[in-house]
Design a protein around this motif. Structure first.
Motif, PDB file in Angstrom:
ATOM      1  N   HIS A 188       0.834  -1.205   0.000  1.00 19.27           N
ATOM      2  CA  HIS A 188       0.000   0.000   0.000  1.00 19.27           C
ATOM      3  C   HIS A 188       0.872   1.260   0.000  1.00 19.27           C
ATOM      4  N   GLU A 189       1.828   1.308   0.924  1.00 20.16           N
ATOM      5  CA  GLU A 189       2.668   2.505   1.036  1.00 20.16           C
ATOM      6  C   GLU A 189       3.661   2.617  -0.123  1.00 20.16           C
ATOM      7  N   HIS A 224       1.854   4.234  -2.968  1.00 20.95           N
ATOM      8  CA  HIS A 224       1.823   5.688  -2.788  1.00 20.95           C
ATOM      9  C   HIS A 224       3.142   6.310  -3.234  1.00 20.95           C
ATOM     10  N   SER A 250       3.050   4.911   6.817  1.00 23.67           N
ATOM     11  CA  SER A 250       2.861   6.124   6.018  1.00 23.67           C
ATOM     12  C   SER A 250       4.059   6.329   5.115  1.00 23.67           C
ATOM     13  N   ALA A 262      -2.764   9.174  -3.682  1.00 18.97           N
ATOM     14  CA  ALA A 262      -3.607   8.615  -2.627  1.00 18.97           C
ATOM     15  C   ALA A 262      -4.369   7.388  -3.121  1.00 18.97           C
ATOM     16  N   GLY A 266      -2.682   3.588  -3.144  1.00 17.77           N
ATOM     17  CA  GLY A 266      -2.631   2.707  -1.978  1.00 17.77           C
ATOM     18  C   GLY A 266      -3.809   1.742  -1.906  1.00 17.77           C
ATOM     19  N   ASN A 315      -9.941   2.623   3.719  1.00 18.41           N
ATOM     20  CA  ASN A 315      -9.155   3.752   3.237  1.00 18.41           C
ATOM     21  C   ASN A 315      -9.910   4.636   2.255  1.00 18.41           C
ATOM     22  N   ASP A 358      -7.070   7.939   2.781  1.00 18.79           N
ATOM     23  CA  ASP A 358      -6.834   8.224   1.364  1.00 18.79           C
ATOM     24  C   ASP A 358      -8.068   8.771   0.661  1.00 18.79           C
ATOM     25  N   SER A 403      -8.339  12.463   0.010  1.00 13.99           N
ATOM     26  CA  SER A 403      -7.548  13.039  -1.083  1.00 13.99           C
ATOM     27  C   SER A 403      -8.068  12.619  -2.443  1.00 13.99           C
TER      28      SER A 403
END
Length: 242
Positions: free
Chosen positions: A23-24, A27, A79, A98, A101, A173, A181, A184
């Motif tokens: 996920h990160e 991003h 993060s 965003a 992720g 999310n 997320d 955003s």
């Protein structure tokens, strides 16, 4: 300590770690492609968990372990850093960052589901006779049973956790409140000027704290129960539930 409890906890944690790292990293990768190298220089454009753990040791190590031993799912957070000035200048690009992720979690969920369905169709996985589900117990009881093989039972359990946990992460999310997320992503549907003004108002520490409390409340009381049963229904549409 029960060995099954410990083994299940380790499996859940490893799945959480892989899912969160991807996920990160997603991003960070999208931000890099769109001109923000902050996460790249921080080492987050990587599937190596160490840079992510070093940035968020509490969220990726301490909290998941504590939660599990207190009787819950081993959930945590991480993060990827980004340049605030870059996000202000390019709000649509930051929105795509965003979105990356949750899409990574969706990819893992679809992949796990595809393998499970292939295994059921091909005969190396079988449906359980009965399943139970809930906010905490969701991943624990959704495993297809692979007969006569401890290794395959472990594979089946891991696949089920990958599917259910990543569905959870994907939906959670997307809730459109900061710091999640979804807050955003909605900038994709705004004009550039409106997105900039929205970003200034929404992304403050107090609003992020309030937003997180709202998201957890909404998720726990309005989404989690139905999402749990949806996941079970998708996996096992024809068997008994409790």
């Amino acid at each position: 300590m029960d060995s099954n409890f410990l083994a299940f906890g380790i499996t859940c944690y490893l799945v959480l770690l892989v899912s969160t790292v991807l996920h990160e990293a997603a991003h960070a990768y999208v931000a890099m492609k769109f001109g923000d190298l902050t996460a790249y220089y921080g080492g987050q454009v990587s599937l190596n968990p160490m840079p992510h753990i070093e940035r968020e040791p509490v969220g990726l190590v301490a909290v998941p372990i504590i939660c599990y031993f207190l009787g819950g799912a081993p959930l945590g957070w991480a993060s990827a850093p980004y340049n605030v000035a870059w996000a202000d200048r390019y709000p649509k690009r930051s929105a795509l960052m965003a979105l990356a992720g949750p899409l990574a979690n969706l990819f893992l969920a679809i992949s796990a589901y595809t393998i499970i369905m292939f295994g059921l169709h091909d005969g190396w996985l079988t449906h359980p006779q009965r399943v139970s589900g809930g906010l905490i117990g969701l991943t624990q009881f959704t495993s297809p049973v692979a007969e006569d093989s401890h290794i395959m039972i472990g594979v089946a359990t891991t696949l089920s956790i990958f599917f259910s946990l990543n569905v959870l992460l994907f939906i959670f999310n997307l809730i459109p409140v900061p710091p999640l997320d979804g807050s955003s992503i909605i900038k994709l549907f705004m004009s550039e000027d409106m997105a900039r003004r929205y970003q200034v108002v929404a992304w403050t520490p107090i609003n992020s704290l309030i937003g997180l409390m709202i998201a957890l409340s909404v998720y726990n009381f309005h989404i989690a129960k139905y999402l749990s049963w949806f996941v079970l229904k998708v996996l096992y549409p024809d068997i008994e539930y409790s």
